[in-house]
Design an enzyme around this catalytic site. Structure first.
Site, PDB file in Angstrom:
ATOM      1  N   ASN A 174       0.927  -1.170   0.005  1.00  0.00           N
ATOM      2  CA  ASN A 174       0.141   0.030   0.032  1.00  0.00           C
ATOM      3  C   ASN A 174       0.817   1.332  -0.246  1.00  0.00           C
ATOM      4  OD1 ASN A 174       0.616   0.574   2.726  1.00  0.00           O
ATOM      5  ND2 ASN A 174      -0.364  -1.199   3.243  1.00  0.00           N
TER       6      ASN A 174
ATOM      7  N   ASP B 160      -4.407  -6.557   4.984  1.00  0.00           N
ATOM      8  CA  ASP B 160      -5.798  -7.034   5.316  1.00  0.00           C
ATOM      9  C   ASP B 160      -5.751  -8.687   4.569  1.00  0.00           C
ATOM     10  OD1 ASP B 160      -6.591  -5.117   7.033  1.00  0.00           O
ATOM     11  OD2 ASP B 160      -7.612  -4.117   5.389  1.00  0.00           O
TER      12      ASP B 160
ATOM     13  N   LYS C 238     -14.225   0.933  15.210  1.00  0.00           N
ATOM     14  CA  LYS C 238     -12.952   0.075  15.257  1.00  0.00           C
ATOM     15  C   LYS C 238     -12.527   0.219  16.872  1.00  0.00           C
ATOM     16  CE  LYS C 238      -8.445  -0.204  13.198  1.00  0.00           C
ATOM     17  NZ  LYS C 238      -7.467   0.316  11.989  1.00  0.00           N
TER      18      LYS C 238
ATOM     19  N   LYS D 189     -12.170  -3.214  19.168  1.00  0.00           N
ATOM     20  CA  LYS D 189     -10.814  -3.650  19.177  1.00  0.00           C
ATOM     21  C   LYS D 189     -10.306  -3.500  20.534  1.00  0.00           C
ATOM     22  CE  LYS D 189     -10.080  -4.260  14.284  1.00  0.00           C
ATOM     23  NZ  LYS D 189      -9.111  -4.152  13.187  1.00  0.00           N
TER      24      LYS D 189
END
Length: 404
Positions: free
Chosen positions: A211, A281, A339, A343
């Site tokens: 990325n 991912d 998130k 998490k």
């Protein structure tokens, strides 16, 4: 150290009140949110309208002037401030504070606030040397108040000596220096674990998936933490970034699996963990040992999920203060909050990577810091170095609140 700070400026009645105007302007220009409280005597020297125009906030002069009926003004202001600055501080306001007298707006909120207080005295040289004033200042120092010594020179009364309000630039520099020293103390002995940069997932000997992450934000966070005395371990994906601070232990990795392993290896011993890396991912299910040859038609590769590093750290969280990043392009706050909750994070740094001046590869960023109470702090467009310093400050603030 000043940007985004909520500063309550108390102005008491002395000729040096005019310098408080320049002080208000300079603090505001540096990004601080300044609210001014004036004593009745201060209003005789400078109009409240001047401070209102310079601070772009209402000015408070009367304990009984409740601008918002849903709040008690002096309590609300006392709770609002990150720190309080008294400039100029006359012998009168110093005496009131040292002896617990609360008979006007400024003295009342000073007793009601738990924020740090910086005091910049300004008075006649003989008043400054008077035993009563010295005793009051010593009492306040013993309670943890911070004094910014006045300068020496020609005074408005005609005397020459110590008692002149320090220049606005020096007052600001003194506060910044003191806050930086306090933060060094806060991070001294702390172990900080940070991940940065991208990962690469191999397809064949010449191709990989990756990325656009440059690692600049993660490296800036490592530098900011190390500069304040922390013992920093940086788990870095492939990046061309070079560390300026020498006391950072850098571990280079390539794949998501390698980053997972190193983050977990150092996790238990860490006090603060910031996962700034942009980890893949997905990865190819099959890695080819030989270069794939170009063929006619389309190519399909089967991808499988990588291990969720942040989720796994959240599940194992013990004493660590765990911070994640959410780089989004659509409804960033919505997905960032999801998130944060899912998490088990203590804070999330949310940024819209599609916004101009933010995101991957560039030298600037703008983010929203949200803690687990879902209190939000906007960090406006700035260099990634400055954004990193602000993030570290907010983490320390929240850790301090948890310890109280």
């Amino acid at each position: 150290m000043i940007k985004d700070k909520k500063i309550l400026l108390g102005v008491s009645g002395g000729i040096a009140a005019y310098k408080a105007c320049a002080l208000t302007s300079k603090l505001t220009q540096q990004g601080a949110n300044v609210k001014v409280v004036m004593t009745k005597s201060a209003v005789e020297f400078v109009s409240p309208l001047t401070f209102q125009a310079l601070s772009r906030n209402p000015v408070y002069t009367d304990t009984f002037d409740e601008k918002d009926p849903s709040k008690i003004a002096h309590i609300d202001l006392a709770d609002w401030a990150d720190f309080i600055l008294l400039a100029p501080a006359t012998a009168n306001i110093i005496g009131k504070l040292a002896n617990g007298i609360a008979d006007d707006m400024l003295s009342t909120l000073l007793l009601a606030s738990e924020a740090p207080v910086y005091i910049a005295p300004a008075m006649n040289v003989h008043m400054y040397a008077h035993p009563a004033v010295r005793k009051n200042m010593q009492q306040l120092e013993s309670w943890g108040y911070h004094f910014i010594e006045p300068g020496a020179g020609y005074l408005a009364c005609g005397y020459v000596g110590k008692g002149r309000l320090e220049e606005p630039e020096t007052i600001i520099e003194t506060i910044i220096h003191h806050q930086r020293e306090e933060m060094i103390e806060n991070l001294s002995g702390k172990k900080v674990l940070i991940s940065a940069g991208p990962t690469r997932e191999k397809v064949d000997p010449v191709r990989y998936f990756t990325n656009r992450s440059s690692g600049k934000m993660g490296f800036a966070l490592a530098e900011a933490a190390a500069a304040q005395g922390a013992e920093v371990t940086l788990i870095a994906g492939p990046s061309e970034q070079v560390l300026k601070e020498q006391n950072i232990h850098r571990i280079n990795v390539v794949t998501a699996a390698e980053m997972y392993e190193e983050m977990h290896r150092h996790y238990a011993a860490s006090d603060i963990v910031i996962k700034a890396a942009a980890v893949a991912d997905y990865k190819p299910k099959h890695v080819y040992t030989e270069k794939m040859k170009k063929q006619g038609g389309n190519l399909q590769l089967e991808m499988v999920r990588t291990q969720d590093i942040l989720m796994s750290l959240g599940n194992k969280k013990d004493k660590q203060f765990l911070v994640g990043f959410a780089a989004e392009t659509n409804e960033p706050l919505k997905y960032g909050l999801q998130k944060l909750r899912a998490k088990n994070l203590d804070a999330i740094i949310i940024n819209n990577v599609a916004a101009q001046g933010a995101g991957f590869e560039g030298d600037t960023n703008m983010v929203t810091y949200v803690n687990k109470q879902e209190d939000r702090n906007e960090i406006g467009l700035a260099t990634k170095t400055e954004v990193a310093k602000s993030i570290i400050q907010l983490i320390l603030r929240d850790m301090k609140d948890e310890d109280m």
